[in-house]
Design a protein around this motif. Structure first.
Motif, PDB file in Angstrom:
ATOM      1  N   ALA A  95      -5.004   0.103   2.950  1.00 46.53           N
ATOM      2  CA  ALA A  95      -3.816  -0.251   4.459  1.00 46.53           C
ATOM      3  C   ALA A  95      -3.077   1.143   4.136  1.00 46.53           C
ATOM      4  O   ALA A  95      -2.324   1.250   3.160  1.00 46.53           O
ATOM      5  CB  ALA A  95      -3.432  -1.486   4.347  1.00 46.53           C
ATOM      6  N   SER A  96      -3.322   1.600   5.712  1.00 46.82           N
ATOM      7  CA  SER A  96      -1.714   2.966   5.609  1.00 46.82           C
ATOM      8  C   SER A  96      -0.968   2.536   7.092  1.00 46.82           C
ATOM      9  O   SER A  96      -1.523   1.276   8.054  1.00 46.82           O
ATOM     10  CB  SER A  96      -2.261   4.226   5.737  1.00 46.82           C
ATOM     11  N   GLY A  97      -0.135   3.237   7.683  1.00 43.96           N
ATOM     12  CA  GLY A  97       0.893   3.165   8.271  1.00 43.96           C
ATOM     13  C   GLY A  97       0.692   3.491  10.066  1.00 43.96           C
ATOM     14  O   GLY A  97      -0.969   4.342  10.265  1.00 43.96           O
ATOM     15  N   ASP A  98       1.382   3.343  10.625  1.00 40.58           N
ATOM     16  CA  ASP A  98       0.199   4.155  11.719  1.00 40.58           C
ATOM     17  C   ASP A  98       0.412   5.425  12.103  1.00 40.58           C
ATOM     18  O   ASP A  98       0.147   5.873  13.079  1.00 40.58           O
ATOM     19  CB  ASP A  98       1.385   3.176  13.097  1.00 40.58           C
ATOM     20  N   TYR A  99       1.506   5.872  11.252  1.00 39.09           N
ATOM     21  CA  TYR A  99       1.854   7.348  11.410  1.00 39.09           C
ATOM     22  C   TYR A  99       1.512   7.725  10.558  1.00 39.09           C
ATOM     23  O   TYR A  99       1.725   7.456   9.156  1.00 39.09           O
ATOM     24  CB  TYR A  99       3.069   7.406  12.282  1.00 39.09           C
ATOM     25  N   GLU A 131       2.234   6.226   0.132  1.00 38.63           N
ATOM     26  CA  GLU A 131       2.541   4.973   0.431  1.00 38.63           C
ATOM     27  C   GLU A 131       3.344   4.775   1.142  1.00 38.63           C
ATOM     28  O   GLU A 131       3.622   5.896   2.312  1.00 38.63           O
ATOM     29  CB  GLU A 131       3.370   4.504  -0.726  1.00 38.63           C
ATOM     30  N   THR A 132       3.106   3.436   1.953  1.00 41.74           N
ATOM     31  CA  THR A 132       3.398   3.054   3.460  1.00 41.74           C
ATOM     32  C   THR A 132       5.163   2.153   3.592  1.00 41.74           C
ATOM     33  O   THR A 132       5.590   1.613   2.740  1.00 41.74           O
ATOM     34  CB  THR A 132       2.184   2.216   4.247  1.00 41.74           C
ATOM     35  N   THR A 133       5.793   2.683   4.270  1.00 42.56           N
ATOM     36  CA  THR A 133       6.928   2.031   4.913  1.00 42.56           C
ATOM     37  C   THR A 133       7.042   0.304   4.247  1.00 42.56           C
ATOM     38  O   THR A 133       5.590   0.477   5.304  1.00 42.56           O
ATOM     39  CB  THR A 133       7.660   2.668   5.900  1.00 42.56           C
ATOM     40  N   PRO A 134       8.042  -0.450   4.393  1.00 48.90           N
ATOM     41  CA  PRO A 134       7.480  -2.017   4.654  1.00 48.90           C
ATOM     42  C   PRO A 134       7.416  -2.351   6.175  1.00 48.90           C
ATOM     43  O   PRO A 134       6.415  -3.387   5.763  1.00 48.90           O
ATOM     44  CB  PRO A 134       9.113  -2.390   4.162  1.00 48.90           C
ATOM     45  N   ASP A 135       7.646  -1.681   7.057  1.00 48.93           N
ATOM     46  CA  ASP A 135       7.421  -1.891   7.949  1.00 48.93           C
ATOM     47  C   ASP A 135       5.846  -1.399   8.501  1.00 48.93           C
ATOM     48  O   ASP A 135       5.440  -1.824   9.721  1.00 48.93           O
ATOM     49  CB  ASP A 135       8.572  -1.576   9.128  1.00 48.93           C
ATOM     50  N   GLY A 136       5.421  -0.474   7.798  1.00 48.47           N
ATOM     51  CA  GLY A 136       3.803  -0.533   7.913  1.00 48.47           C
ATOM     52  C   GLY A 136       3.460   0.538   9.129  1.00 48.47           C
ATOM     53  O   GLY A 136       2.766   0.927   9.538  1.00 48.47           O
ATOM     54  N   LYS A 137       5.401   1.055   9.405  1.00 49.71           N
ATOM     55  CA  LYS A 137       5.412   2.311  10.316  1.00 49.71           C
ATOM     56  C   LYS A 137       4.541   3.643  10.133  1.00 49.71           C
ATOM     57  O   LYS A 137       3.803   4.194  10.978  1.00 49.71           O
ATOM     58  CB  LYS A 137       6.287   2.358  10.824  1.00 49.71           C
ATOM     59  N   VAL A 138       4.570   4.418   9.122  1.00 51.11           N
ATOM     60  CA  VAL A 138       4.712   5.770   8.332  1.00 51.11           C
ATOM     61  C   VAL A 138       4.250   5.459   6.542  1.00 51.11           C
ATOM     62  O   VAL A 138       4.560   4.712   6.067  1.00 51.11           O
ATOM     63  CB  VAL A 138       6.116   5.819   8.484  1.00 51.11           C
ATOM     64  N   THR A 139       3.250   6.537   6.624  1.00 50.41           N
ATOM     65  CA  THR A 139       2.592   6.708   5.335  1.00 50.41           C
ATOM     66  C   THR A 139       2.755   7.895   4.926  1.00 50.41           C
ATOM     67  O   THR A 139       2.578   8.823   6.280  1.00 50.41           O
ATOM     68  CB  THR A 139       0.841   5.780   5.590  1.00 50.41           C
ATOM     69  N   LEU A 140       3.480   7.955   4.061  1.00 51.70           N
ATOM     70  CA  LEU A 140       3.611   9.435   3.854  1.00 51.70           C
ATOM     71  C   LEU A 140       2.619  10.139   2.425  1.00 51.70           C
ATOM     72  O   LEU A 140       2.327   9.694   1.581  1.00 51.70           O
ATOM     73  CB  LEU A 140       5.382   9.631   2.665  1.00 51.70           C
ATOM     74  N   GLU A 141       1.974  11.010   2.735  1.00 47.60           N
ATOM     75  CA  GLU A 141       1.768  12.340   1.837  1.00 47.60           C
ATOM     76  C   GLU A 141       1.834  13.351   1.928  1.00 47.60           C
ATOM     77  O   GLU A 141       1.852  13.814   2.579  1.00 47.60           O
ATOM     78  CB  GLU A 141      -0.091  11.870   1.884  1.00 47.60           C
ATOM     79  N   HIS A 142       1.285  14.074   0.403  1.00 47.83           N
ATOM     80  CA  HIS A 142       2.008  15.844   0.231  1.00 47.83           C
ATOM     81  C   HIS A 142       0.466  15.966   0.503  1.00 47.83           C
ATOM     82  O   HIS A 142      -0.474  15.825   0.365  1.00 47.83           O
ATOM     83  CB  HIS A 142       2.758  15.916  -1.280  1.00 47.83           C
ATOM     84  N   ILE A 143      -0.198  17.215   1.836  1.00 44.23           N
ATOM     85  CA  ILE A 143      -1.628  17.965   1.818  1.00 44.23           C
ATOM     86  C   ILE A 143      -1.281  19.216   1.031  1.00 44.23           C
ATOM     87  O   ILE A 143      -0.204  20.279   0.897  1.00 44.23           O
ATOM     88  CB  ILE A 143      -1.415  17.827   3.152  1.00 44.23           C
ATOM     89  N   GLU A 144      -2.516  19.507   0.807  1.00 49.28           N
ATOM     90  CA  GLU A 144      -2.833  20.714   0.144  1.00 49.28           C
ATOM     91  C   GLU A 144      -2.094  21.830   1.044  1.00 49.28           C
ATOM     92  O   GLU A 144      -1.430  23.404   0.955  1.00 49.28           O
ATOM     93  CB  GLU A 144      -3.819  21.314  -0.810  1.00 49.28           C
ATOM     94  N   LYS A 195      -4.813   4.505  13.727  1.00 48.13           N
ATOM     95  CA  LYS A 195      -6.401   4.009  14.281  1.00 48.13           C
ATOM     96  C   LYS A 195      -7.262   4.751  15.600  1.00 48.13           C
ATOM     97  O   LYS A 195      -8.210   4.923  15.862  1.00 48.13           O
ATOM     98  CB  LYS A 195      -5.876   2.669  14.887  1.00 48.13           C
ATOM     99  N   GLU A 196      -5.914   5.244  16.698  1.00 49.48           N
ATOM    100  CA  GLU A 196      -6.235   5.948  18.006  1.00 49.48           C
ATOM    101  C   GLU A 196      -7.438   6.746  17.460  1.00 49.48           C
ATOM    102  O   GLU A 196      -8.124   7.896  18.479  1.00 49.48           O
ATOM    103  CB  GLU A 196      -5.357   5.706  18.821  1.00 49.48           C
TER     104      GLU A 196
END
Length: 254
Positions: A95-99, A131-144, A195-196
């Motif tokens: 599960a990941s965030g809205d953004y 990882e995702t913020t506790p509110d489920g809004k933002v998932t952060l990741e590094h991209i190559e 999701k959109e």
């Protein structure tokens, strides 16, 4: 059987139960969408990639239920679907965030400040990579690589571009996302939720008014070489020799 050198038994655990199915109404809706997607291809298994996006549009990631669904409608095994879903990084495995906020940390973006942006966002948001913020809004990741080196350092949110970022601008942007304030990419279509975005990637039209028209094309930084090749010289004053010396063409243009 060889004895365990620690003297302790090894538990292999219970076999994993089959994945549950979607609720009947969700299943019916997804089957209708899947039928439309599959009809685009001469071989049904070619529809697997968009169908994985379709299941992400439902759940925000590719779950075991989503894998089971894709396998059943395409006549594949869950192992075959899992092999594809775990190969491509655009398919979320939890599960990941809205953004989905992706910071490019490949060479050019990194030296231009991408590493600093990523480090400061981790501290600012209190999360690690993927990882995702506790509110489920933002998932952060590094991209190559965000394939936008001419705008380095680049951050992407749900695959829309935020060019020429700094740690300060990136932190302000995620704060706005979390607070629900409007956030506009530096170019491209307006933001929508993950999701959109997944449904659009599955091949369904973006029905938001003006969204398609706003997507636009390449920006000035991407087109400067083409314009120079065409003999359009106003930009020549900005062209710098790789060693830091003005090129002869620039000097003549001045």
């Amino acid at each position: 059987m060889t004895a365990n050198p620690t003297g302790q038994g090894v538990s292999l655990g219970m076999p994993r139960l089959p994945a549950p199915d979607f609720p009947a109404d969700v299943r019916a809706r997804l089957e209708a969408d899947a039928k439309e997607v599959i009809a685009r291809y001469p071989d049904s298994r070619s529809a697997l990639l968009p169908l994985l996006h379709l299941t992400q549009a439902e759940e925000g990631h590719v779950s075991r239920t989503g894998i089971r669904f894709c396998a059943e409608v395409l006549g594949l095994t869950t192992a075959e679907v899992t092999a594809v879903a775990t190969f491509y990084t655009m398919y979320r495995r939890k599960a990941s965030g809205d953004y989905q906020v992706g910071v490019c940390t490949n060479t050019l973006c990194a030296v231009m400040g991408g590493d600093a942006i990523f480090d400061e966002l981790k501290e600012h948001l209190g999360v690690g990579n993927n990882e995702t913020t506790p509110d489920g809004k933002v998932t952060l990741e590094h991209i190559e690589c965000n394939a936008a080196c001419d705008y380095a350092p680049v951050v992407m949110v749900n695959w829309e571009f935020f060019d020429n970022q700094t740690p300060e601008s990136a932190k302000a942007m995620v704060d706005d996302l979390i607070a629900g304030r409007p956030v506009a990419p530096t170019r491209g279509a307006p933001l929508c939720t993950y999701k959109e975005t997944a449904r659009i990637l599955a091949g369904f039209p973006d029905e938001r008014e003006g969204a398609v028209e706003a997507s636009g094309g390449a920006g000035p930084a991407s087109l400067i070489g083409l314009r120079i090749a065409r003999g359009e010289t106003p930009q020549l004053g900005k062209v710098v020799h790789p060693r830091g010396e003005a090129s002869a063409a620039t000097e003549e243009g001045e």
